[in-house]
Design a protein around this motif. Sequence first.
Motif, PDB file in Angstrom:
ATOM      1  N   ALA A 250       0.825  -1.211   0.000  1.00 35.13           N
ATOM      2  CA  ALA A 250       0.000   0.000   0.000  1.00 35.13           C
ATOM      3  C   ALA A 250       0.856   1.256   0.000  1.00 35.13           C
ATOM      4  CB  ALA A 250      -0.932  -0.014   1.215  1.00 35.13           C
ATOM      5  N   ASN A 251       2.073   1.145   0.535  1.00 36.14           N
ATOM      6  CA  ASN A 251       3.020   2.259   0.575  1.00 36.14           C
ATOM      7  C   ASN A 251       3.374   2.798  -0.801  1.00 36.14           C
ATOM      8  OD1 ASN A 251       4.976   3.544   2.669  1.00 36.14           O
ATOM      9  ND2 ASN A 251       4.272   1.650   3.620  1.00 36.14           N
ATOM     10  N   ILE A 252       3.457   1.897  -1.783  1.00 34.24           N
ATOM     11  CA  ILE A 252       4.033   2.245  -3.080  1.00 34.24           C
ATOM     12  C   ILE A 252       3.305   3.404  -3.755  1.00 34.24           C
ATOM     13  CG2 ILE A 252       4.629   1.390  -5.383  1.00 34.24           C
ATOM     14  CD1 ILE A 252       4.858  -1.417  -4.040  1.00 34.24           C
ATOM     15  N   PRO A 253       1.993   3.288  -4.021  1.00 41.66           N
ATOM     16  CA  PRO A 253       1.318   4.416  -4.677  1.00 41.66           C
ATOM     17  C   PRO A 253       1.175   5.639  -3.781  1.00 41.66           C
ATOM     18  CG  PRO A 253      -0.277   2.728  -4.087  1.00 41.66           C
ATOM     19  CD  PRO A 253       1.075   2.150  -3.810  1.00 41.66           C
ATOM     20  N   ILE A 254       1.071   5.423  -2.459  1.00 43.45           N
ATOM     21  CA  ILE A 254       0.868   6.556  -1.545  1.00 43.45           C
ATOM     22  C   ILE A 254       2.120   7.426  -1.465  1.00 43.45           C
ATOM     23  CG2 ILE A 254       0.248   7.241   0.811  1.00 43.45           C
ATOM     24  CD1 ILE A 254      -1.220   4.566   1.071  1.00 43.45           C
ATOM     25  N   ARG A 255       3.291   6.820  -1.492  1.00 46.03           N
ATOM     26  CA  ARG A 255       4.539   7.592  -1.469  1.00 46.03           C
ATOM     27  C   ARG A 255       4.659   8.455  -2.723  1.00 46.03           C
ATOM     28  NH1 ARG A 255       9.413   4.048   1.316  1.00 46.03           N
ATOM     29  NH2 ARG A 255       8.187   3.249   3.057  1.00 46.03           N
ATOM     30  N   VAL A 256       4.309   7.879  -3.866  1.00 44.31           N
ATOM     31  CA  VAL A 256       4.341   8.640  -5.114  1.00 44.31           C
ATOM     32  C   VAL A 256       3.324   9.784  -5.053  1.00 44.31           C
ATOM     33  CG1 VAL A 256       4.008   8.532  -7.611  1.00 44.31           C
ATOM     34  CG2 VAL A 256       5.117   6.634  -6.426  1.00 44.31           C
ATOM     35  N   LEU A 257       2.152   9.506  -4.469  1.00 38.92           N
ATOM     36  CA  LEU A 257       1.111  10.535  -4.337  1.00 38.92           C
ATOM     37  C   LEU A 257       1.597  11.695  -3.472  1.00 38.92           C
ATOM     38  CD1 LEU A 257      -1.789  11.565  -4.732  1.00 38.92           C
ATOM     39  CD2 LEU A 257      -2.449  10.190  -2.735  1.00 38.92           C
ATOM     40  N   PHE A 258       2.243  11.401  -2.352  1.00 35.84           N
ATOM     41  CA  PHE A 258       2.776  12.468  -1.494  1.00 35.84           C
ATOM     42  C   PHE A 258       3.820  13.300  -2.244  1.00 35.84           C
ATOM     43  CE2 PHE A 258       1.301  10.167   2.441  1.00 35.84           C
ATOM     44  CZ  PHE A 258       0.577  11.226   2.964  1.00 35.84           C
ATOM     45  N   GLY A 259       4.650  12.639  -3.038  1.00 40.62           N
ATOM     46  CA  GLY A 259       5.634  13.360  -3.848  1.00 40.62           C
ATOM     47  C   GLY A 259       4.968  14.275  -4.859  1.00 40.62           C
ATOM     48  N   PHE A 260       3.905  13.788  -5.476  1.00 40.37           N
ATOM     49  CA  PHE A 260       3.147  14.582  -6.444  1.00 40.37           C
ATOM     50  C   PHE A 260       2.543  15.813  -5.773  1.00 40.37           C
ATOM     51  CE2 PHE A 260      -0.968  15.574  -8.403  1.00 40.37           C
ATOM     52  CZ  PHE A 260      -0.588  15.807  -9.720  1.00 40.37           C
TER      53      PHE A 260
END
Length: 386
Positions: A250-260
């Motif tokens: 679950a971390n994978i897309p959420i980390r990218v989202l925070f970066g975005f």
Amino acid sequence: MYSLGILLKDVKNYFEISQKKANLLPSFNIGFMFLSGPLTSALAAQFGCRKVIMLSGLVHSTMYIISPLMPNFDLMLLSFGLIGGLSYGCTLLTGFVILVDYFDVKLGIANGIAVASSGLGSFAFAPLSGFLIKNYGWKITMYIMGAVTFLCVLFAVFLKPSKNDQKTMIEMESLQNGKFKIRKKTGIANFLKEIFNFNLLKENKAYTCIVMSNFFIFFAYFIPFIYIPIRANDLGIENYSWIIGIIGMANIPIRVLFGFLCDRKFLRAIHMNSFCLLVATVLLLSYYYLKSFTLQIIFGILFAIPMAGINSLPTKYLVDQVGSEKFRNANGITNLFRGFGVSFGPFLAGILCEKLESNFYAFVFSGFSFLIAFIFSLLSGLLRKN
């Protein structure tokens, strides 16, 4: 590092030690990883990021191979805890240094993608570690992890030297001239100055609050990853490694989202960090009451949100607070204090659980540590605004 909790039970039984003492292994490994922060910054400034990652990656992978051969737990603490932790830090933390050198405008999304890889690693290696331990034992598992870690050396070969690395190379080449001794002394002086430069703590109160917040975050950060498998095993949940794995997935897309979101300036990175810490506090204080596999999987999915933010936001909020020119120094100091927290947190949680005869207190300990970290993060955002 997220799979150490899965290995720990077998290491504990093999050496016939207490849980309190066994907790020293992740405490040392991860603690010295962060304590290497100032050393990492100085080495990267002196020799360039690519060389540092290649050499430290080689040492780190070697420690995975050597450590299972140690005749007692104390020597394993030295090899995997101390040496493995320092080399691990020089490999991992230098990667964040080079990101700031590479990227400016889109640093948030670049950092989000980079740290998402560790989420992928958590998802892949937690169940893989469980499978390998079950079928081949913890020693063979560590040998395999060592072989995988060696890939860091190979990938580092392809890193393009940044502008700062190129400056370092020019300075090193200048040693060939007649000013060798003077340059050498200057290089050593700059190296030591970089390691012991703590002026930012006096100059920037908002940054000082960030450092204190990170201390309390990592005082408790790895405790859930140690005690979730223990708690799940106590409840008779056989596939407990999947709980850690689901946090990683679950971390994978959420980390990218925070970066975005960081690049879009929708919210300041420090405010998103405060939100993540508050969510983590609530979840950790409620975890012990989740007694089914389904509820623990739901916890894992929700817990991935604050964990993703805690990992993907620091590079951005550090650059926001101190600027890219002082990032190496700020990152080194921050990781040093993280190391102090990690070194003592799991060990103290182990003492608390043994004294009170319940693993419940590990999650209470973690929850209140995150609450203190939330307060410091909130103060940092307010001080910066003023």
